[in-house]
Design an enzyme around this catalytic site. Structure first.
Site, PDB file in Angstrom:
ATOM      1  N   THR A 138      67.323 -20.691  15.732  1.00 53.23           N
ATOM      2  CA  THR A 138      67.857 -22.169  15.442  1.00 53.23           C
ATOM      3  C   THR A 138      68.085 -22.207  13.834  1.00 53.23           C
ATOM      4  OG1 THR A 138      65.511 -23.143  16.298  1.00 53.23           O
ATOM      5  CG2 THR A 138      66.515 -24.091  14.792  1.00 53.23           C
ATOM      6  N   GLY A 177      60.885 -18.722  11.082  1.00 47.99           N
ATOM      7  CA  GLY A 177      58.691 -18.373   9.884  1.00 47.99           C
ATOM      8  C   GLY A 177      58.922 -17.525   9.323  1.00 47.99           C
ATOM      9  N   GLU A 421      59.123 -25.357  20.501  1.00 54.65           N
ATOM     10  CA  GLU A 421      59.441 -23.983  21.436  1.00 54.65           C
ATOM     11  C   GLU A 421      59.375 -24.769  22.610  1.00 54.65           C
ATOM     12  OE1 GLU A 421      58.798 -20.905  22.113  1.00 54.65           O
ATOM     13  OE2 GLU A 421      58.095 -20.399  20.633  1.00 54.65           O
TER      14      GLU A 421
END
Lengths: 659, 659
Positions: A138, A177, A421
């Protein structure tokens, strides 16, 4: 000691709680293993979540890293392995507050997208934590639309390297993350350019921090994206690349390769890759969505039999708030939904295991159906459960609003599942595209995948119910759901075709139908969920009272859906106004029935007090005592605030210039 | 510089933004004053909210106290007074992050419930901040049901004192703002006992902390209740009393008094007191509910024209996400609702001002209607706006989930409004009780209050719409809402009567109807809101394009309600399925129309960047740049985390015992 108001609820259970727990776990042996894992984790002070509600983002992150490192040791000690039966319970037992989840995605992406040589090089390093991985897909400017990613990787034939760049601010990697502060390596997705030609998005392994001192590598700008609504324990990061060079071998090249002379080769099928993304969506449903809802139901329902407020009958003791119809109508449908989604999750898992076996045999026929399933159910279940958790929170009034209730954290975390997701609206539209296609196929008499054969069987008819008891017949309501789903799909297909025939361009016509397409996709998933609940109940053992109470919950789930979405059932007169009154009467009547078993039904979820981490939801129902004890531990009570000396004292003593 | 994607949206406004702003403010002069207040507050660094998203609960509290103290100075400097025209804009300009709000409630309760002598003693002390007050009503075990409060105040005739006690843990005061750490005094609500007889709940002024050193007074246990979902700036507190003695004069005794010999006297009417509670509910709607929704709309809509994702037409540039029908359908109805509720708020303010004048003339006739209004609208508007803010948050995808978007804070704060000042379900049922009573009265031909005369005018009939354009006629949809509200109220009244006639006890029958009663009350408020929007639009000036765009928004608000609650309109066939399709077509058609003015419509709310405090919502639309700049300020980026030396380095360097 257990609060008598809660204890009395357990004495009248109509079924065996322990047997229902075993059924939910998939057998008593699984229950035993799960409890052993939970016990081992919870008795280890390193995994304590006691201070969670008082911690800052920095503290949460540090605790998550500490736990992740300690977990390696624990697993070794306990003899737990990644392929063992215990593994799937560890994350649940930790309630998710643990780092290095993206490290696992890093490894998975190499396993799936890397060549044997790449796997042989990187996987052992990652397994032994000689590096910490992340997954950088992303960007600030792109999430949903992966083709639009703007990071570039240009092949430099002279040095046999890829040169990675972040050409503009919107191209910065954002959200990954474990990347903000932990990771040393990451898989970067970038547009591949060779000899000035763009070949689309490809994955590259990039080192971002020194293995010696963790300093950022040359050309790397990286950090933490700051505070979020939850996930304070995760260091979601940003990453900017300036002429970062990686060797040719760092492009994951199982499916595509740039040869030394710059020749681009694509090989094999990428379909299996899409399947991986599909399975992630399904795998998150249980841990990230259904379990939080089960926890929220446990907290809210236990609290609602301990909390007494106002009088139901004049002259009597104040009533338990769960005895009010409005409170039942808030909570019990959410409880029914938790069961409905648990069972649909079992169904999806089975479907995907079967699909996986087919795919290993190179049979990709079921892929479109599985993709439609994973998209639609991910969207429908996350949205439904997020609303349900919010209802549980609100149903606990002021105390539900305290972090100590555990409900705000459940809500702010489950909310994210609607976004990550795959954004839910986009996913529903993918399911809708599949449904419309199948509907068109079915209407020409051609075969369609098993889950949508019902689209071919649209019967006009009317609901045959004659009285409110008829609405407790699964055939009656399942057919109503089926009829409604077919109607929404067929009428939207007709609208779409009508627009196109009237000259509207295809993409524009699609856009003008998307609100209704999303509605149709949801209706399809709702129907499948009801149908699966009915089928599951039929197969349950008839002893121990489990089938009976599950039948009630199934009825409630179905009738709640009809009551709350009355419009789509009434629209074409399939259900008449008079029948809707019957359905409503049955629905409201069920609330009073299920209310009697409400506490046993949440007890069956078998959450420990530590895993609930809620002052309102504990097994003993000592709500007020626990709220008071926990509040005293708050850092806001640790010392007199400096605000007194600085502001309050001068104000009260008037030592400042007179106001 | 303004992002061109945002700038272009402003060039095509169909109306004068400045004139609409003036209309919303109630005139250009009010706009001028508001802007001057906002400017004065925002240019003062003491009031900065720049670090808000990075602060701990302790820091938020300290900042709120600092701001409250500084505000006194600022008001003096600026010549602002509590009765001046600037006052109502101060809180808005501070975005609520300020302490001592309960100090004001403390003062208000003394003014309303205290004798002239008590007012003369306490109000000057409070005004000059020689004490800091709070308001201790809610207990751990009781919020909604005030008669159930368990704190006791026993009159001791020998010493002429009241002895206050917290007899059990559930009696502990819990939640009062400003009490956890700031207040020196509070008004405690307790059950009054004289000579062993209980006279019900009464208010007592109790000192809880030393005016010298802020230490707790003898017999007092108090502190902060710990972290909440929001309101970290407020020190919501707990309070336990052990034989705390206050003089007889400390019972607020305008309406009730205990004389020296223990004689209990009740005098005057307490109705005016209920009216005060009623007005609080109305007064919070604007600042705490509608303004947050307007902010959320501003953020989400501006972001949605800056964010481009995926392609609407093949071969073209990626589309602004607001050009997707699904995104329009998420956001534009919320925008319409913000306007609808702004106008209904104006209406309620006027109604209450009028009611207040009547009450001052000792005419209490309108009290039941005002009470029903304040309850129902508080519940309906807070619930609607909370959902609306959540929709705005979700519509911004991942970036909406970052605290830096401003949306999570808006959501977690507005959510509380569903709970405080009366739990929404309880409030709806109070409105329902009024409606049922009026319906019964009307059906016997007797007169009813003006707002519910429509209950007497139930015509069976059908909706006369013949095509989709008919649904843009306010008469058509207003009548549909009216019909629907009457039907829900009358059918629930019939159910209630039927149950009672069949022998069900009255209170039990009521409980069995509460789900439908709450629905009926909401329907009534929804109808009144639509009707008021229509009437407001009719009165708007026809120049400057304002009436036209407001008409579109009014249509959208009404049709969105029909589309989303289709069942209640279809139920008795008042609207047919075919008509529902027309209404839907009109509804979806309006989205594309209003989309063109979406940015000007949020610009008209006239929020400064500082007041939005959002990386996504700024006037210039430099979204990605701002997210990056703000993230860099996060404490998570201030230094290398100790987690590296403690956990990551040993792991990576394998200095720990091998895993």
């Amino acid at each position: 000691s257990v609060n008598p108001d809660l204890a009395s609820e357990r004495q009248t259970a109509s079924f065996s709680v322990e047997k229902l727990t075993a059924r939910l776990d998939g057998g008593a042996e699984h229950t035993r293993i799960r409890r052993a894992v939970v016990q081992a984790i919870e008795c280890d002070p390193e995994f304590s979540r006691e201070n969670q509600y008082f911690q800052s983002q920095n503290e949460r992150y540090e605790a998550a890293v500490r736990k992740a490192v300690h977990l390696q040791k624990k697993m070794h000690e306990m003899g737990w392995t990644e392929n063992g039966p215990e593994f799937k319970y560890i994350y649940r037992a930790l309630s998710g507050d643990v780092a290095f989840l993206l490290h696992r995605i890093f490894m998975r992406s190499i396993s799936v997208l890397g060549s044997d040589k790449q796997i042989a090089k990187w996987i052992p390093l990652a397994t032994q934590y000689q590096l910490i991985g992340s997954y950088a897909q992303t960007e600030l400017g792109h999430g949903t639309y992966l083709q639009g990613l703007e990071t570039t990787a240009i092949f430099d034939i002279t040095t046999q390297e890829f040169i990675l760049n972040t050409p503009k601010i919107s191209a910065m990697k954002w959200w990954p993350g474990d990347m903000g502060r932990s990771a040393t390596h990451t898989v970067v997705f970038a547009q591949l350019y060779v000899h000035g030609k763009c070949y689309g998005v490809h994955p590259f392994i990039v080192q971002i921090r020194s293995l010696q001192d963790h300093s950022l590598c040359p050309g790397i700008t990286a950090g933490d994206i700051g505070p979020k609504m939850n996930f304070e324990h995760v260091d979601n990061g940003y990453l900017m690349l300036q002429n970062v060079r990686v060797p040719r071998e760092n492009m994951l090249n199982k499916f595509c390769e740039v040869q030394p002379d710059g020749t681009y080769i694509r090989r094999g099928s990428q379909k299996i890759n899409y399947f991986t993304m599909t399975t992630v969506r399904i795998s998150l449903i249980s841990d990230e969505v259904i379990i939080p809802l089960m926890k929220a139901c446990t907290i809210a329902i236990r609290y609602s039999v301990v909390r007494r407020q106002s009088k139901l009958k004049p002259g009597e003791q104040e009533a338990k708030i769960l005895d009010y119809q409005t409170q039942q109508e808030k909570l019990l449908p959410q409880l029914a939904a938790a069961y409905a989604f648990h069972f649909i999750n079992d169904y999806l898992q089975e479907l995907f295991d079967k699909g996986y076996r087919e795919i290993q045999r190179k049979n990709f026929d079921t892929l479109p159906e599985l993709h439609a399933f994973s998209s639609g159910f991910k969207a429908m279940v996350t949205q439904y459960c997020t609303s349900a958790v919010e209802i549980c929170l609100r149903a606990c009034g002021g105390h539900g609003y305290s972090l100590l209730s555990g409900l705000p954290s459940l809500y702010t975390k489950i909310l994210a599942s609607c976004i990550y997701e795959g954004e839910n609206t986009i996913l529903l539209l993918q399911t809708a595209r599949f449904l419309i296609k199948c509907f068109m196929t079915a209407s020409t008499g051609q075969p369609v995948p098993p889950s949508v054969t019902y689209l071919a069987a649209m019967k006009p008819g009317k609901c045959p119910a004659n009285n409110k008891l008829d609405f407790l017949s699964p055939d009656i309501y399942t057919e109503a759901y089926q009829h409604m789903a077919v109607r929404l799909i067929s009428s939207t297909a007709a609208k779409l075709q009508g627009l196109i025939q009237s000259g509207v361009k295809k993409h524009e016509a699609w856009n003008q139908c998307t609100v209704q397409l999303a509605q149709a996709a949801k209706a399809h998933c709702h129907y499948i969920t009801v149908k699966n609940f009915v089928e599951t109940v039929e197969k349950l053992e008839t002893t121990s009272g489990i089938q009976k109470i599950m039948k009630h919950l199934c009825d409630l789930f179905a009738l709640h859906g009809i009551f709350s979405n009355a419009g789509v059932f009434l629209h074409d007169g399939y259900i008449s106004g008079a029948q809707m009154d019957m359905a409503t009467a049955s629905y409201l009547g069920l609330l009073a029935v299920i209310r009697k078993d409400a506490v046993p039904l949440v007890d069956a979820f078998d959450f420990t007090d530590k895993s609930l981490n809620s002052a309102l939801g504990s097994y003993d129902g000592q709500v007020y005592q626990r709220l008071y004890e926990w509040a005293q531990k708050s850092p806001t009570n640790k010392q007199m605030s400096p605000a007194y000396e600085r502001y309050l004292k001068p104000l009260l003593h008037n030592t400042r210039s007179k106001i």
